[in-house]
Design a protein around this motif. Structure first.
Motif, PDB file in Angstrom:
ATOM      1  N   MET A  97      28.810 -81.131  -0.876  1.00 38.09           N
ATOM      2  CA  MET A  97      28.571 -82.258  -0.014  1.00 38.09           C
ATOM      3  C   MET A  97      29.371 -82.058   1.268  1.00 38.09           C
ATOM      4  O   MET A  97      30.573 -81.793   1.227  1.00 38.09           O
ATOM      5  N   GLY A 135      38.500 -78.207  -4.585  1.00 39.42           N
ATOM      6  CA  GLY A 135      37.198 -78.711  -4.165  1.00 39.42           C
ATOM      7  C   GLY A 135      37.144 -79.196  -2.731  1.00 39.42           C
ATOM      8  O   GLY A 135      36.093 -79.578  -2.241  1.00 39.42           O
ATOM      9  N   GLU A 195      33.606 -79.269   3.171  1.00 41.13           N
ATOM     10  CA  GLU A 195      32.615 -79.268   2.100  1.00 41.13           C
ATOM     11  C   GLU A 195      33.375 -79.611   0.832  1.00 41.13           C
ATOM     12  O   GLU A 195      34.494 -79.132   0.632  1.00 41.13           O
ATOM     13  N   THR A 196      32.775 -80.448  -0.004  1.00 41.86           N
ATOM     14  CA  THR A 196      33.389 -80.732  -1.293  1.00 41.86           C
ATOM     15  C   THR A 196      32.621 -80.000  -2.379  1.00 41.86           C
ATOM     16  O   THR A 196      31.406 -79.815  -2.282  1.00 41.86           O
ATOM     17  N   HIS A 197      33.369 -79.553  -3.392  1.00 44.85           N
ATOM     18  CA  HIS A 197      32.788 -78.795  -4.502  1.00 44.85           C
ATOM     19  C   HIS A 197      33.310 -79.367  -5.815  1.00 44.85           C
ATOM     20  O   HIS A 197      34.407 -79.928  -5.855  1.00 44.85           O
ATOM     21  N   THR A 254      34.374 -81.438  -8.948  1.00 47.17           N
ATOM     22  CA  THR A 254      34.686 -82.858  -9.129  1.00 47.17           C
ATOM     23  C   THR A 254      35.017 -83.559  -7.810  1.00 47.17           C
ATOM     24  O   THR A 254      34.915 -84.781  -7.723  1.00 47.17           O
ATOM     25  N   ARG A 271      33.268 -83.671  -5.323  1.00 49.52           N
ATOM     26  CA  ARG A 271      32.045 -84.343  -4.867  1.00 49.52           C
ATOM     27  C   ARG A 271      32.014 -85.797  -5.306  1.00 49.52           C
ATOM     28  O   ARG A 271      31.377 -86.626  -4.671  1.00 49.52           O
ATOM     29  N   LEU A 272      32.709 -86.094  -6.407  1.00 53.14           N
ATOM     30  CA  LEU A 272      32.808 -87.467  -6.903  1.00 53.14           C
ATOM     31  C   LEU A 272      34.095 -88.146  -6.448  1.00 53.14           C
ATOM     32  O   LEU A 272      34.090 -89.325  -6.091  1.00 53.14           O
ATOM     33  N   TRP A 310      36.026 -87.526  -3.793  1.00 52.92           N
ATOM     34  CA  TRP A 310      36.130 -87.816  -2.355  1.00 52.92           C
ATOM     35  C   TRP A 310      35.581 -89.210  -2.046  1.00 52.92           C
ATOM     36  O   TRP A 310      36.315 -90.046  -1.516  1.00 52.92           O
TER      37      TRP A 310
END
Length: 160
Positions: free
Chosen positions: A1, A80, A106-108, A110, A112-113, A115
């Motif tokens: 994301m 992440g 960019e989040t990777h 966990t 992604r949740l 953040w």
């Protein structure tokens, strides 16, 4: 994301005065970072390219620093977070400067949740507190002080 998050404040101060706030980050008497309410920003040495540190569980390295103008930090934690955050001083005229904080990553995994659910609300509150401190340092007052949301207050309470 992909995450692109910007906070900024127009300050009634010359660009060099605002730049001095950025250059004092993590130093003695740091006037910009809201260390009274949030984990202190700390580095393994002075604020210069290559310094390693962060605040609380957020870890980063200074990857660029132009004194009184710009400092960029590359994330190394939490896992992440792949990107950077930075403070930039943009002159507007002889009596005003814009202080901008940008986070781009960019989040990777966990993150992604975590953040959007955890880190973003805390980040946003911390940055608005920081900009309040900048305004106070430049003008002696804060026209519209930031207020923490009920959610931020809850997350902070649960984190204790």
């Amino acid at each position: 994301m992909g995450v692109y998050n910007v906070h900024e404040r127009l300050l009634t101060a010359e660009k060099d005065a605002v730049g001095a706030l950025v250059d004092a980050l993590a130093g003695d008497g740091d006037p910009l970072w809201p260390h009274g309410s949030w984990p202190r920003m700390e580095f393994d040495g002075p604020l210069t390219t290559g310094a390693v540190g962060g605040h609380g569980p957020i870890r980063y390295t200074v990857i660029a620093h132009v004194p009184a103008v710009w400092v960029r930090f590359a994330f190394s934690g939490p896992r992440g977070f792949d990107g950077f955050h930075e403070f930039t001083v943009l002159p507007v005229d002889d009596e005003h400067a814009l202080l901008r904080h940008t986070l781009a990553m960019e989040t990777h995994g966990t993150a992604r949740l975590t953040w959007p659910a955890l880190w973003r609300p805390l980040h946003d509150a911390l940055l608005e507190d920081s900009l309040d401190r900048a305004e106070l340092a430049c003008t002696g007052s804060v026209a519209r002080p930031a207020r923490w949301s009920a959610y931020v207050r809850l997350v902070r309470r649960l984190a204790r």
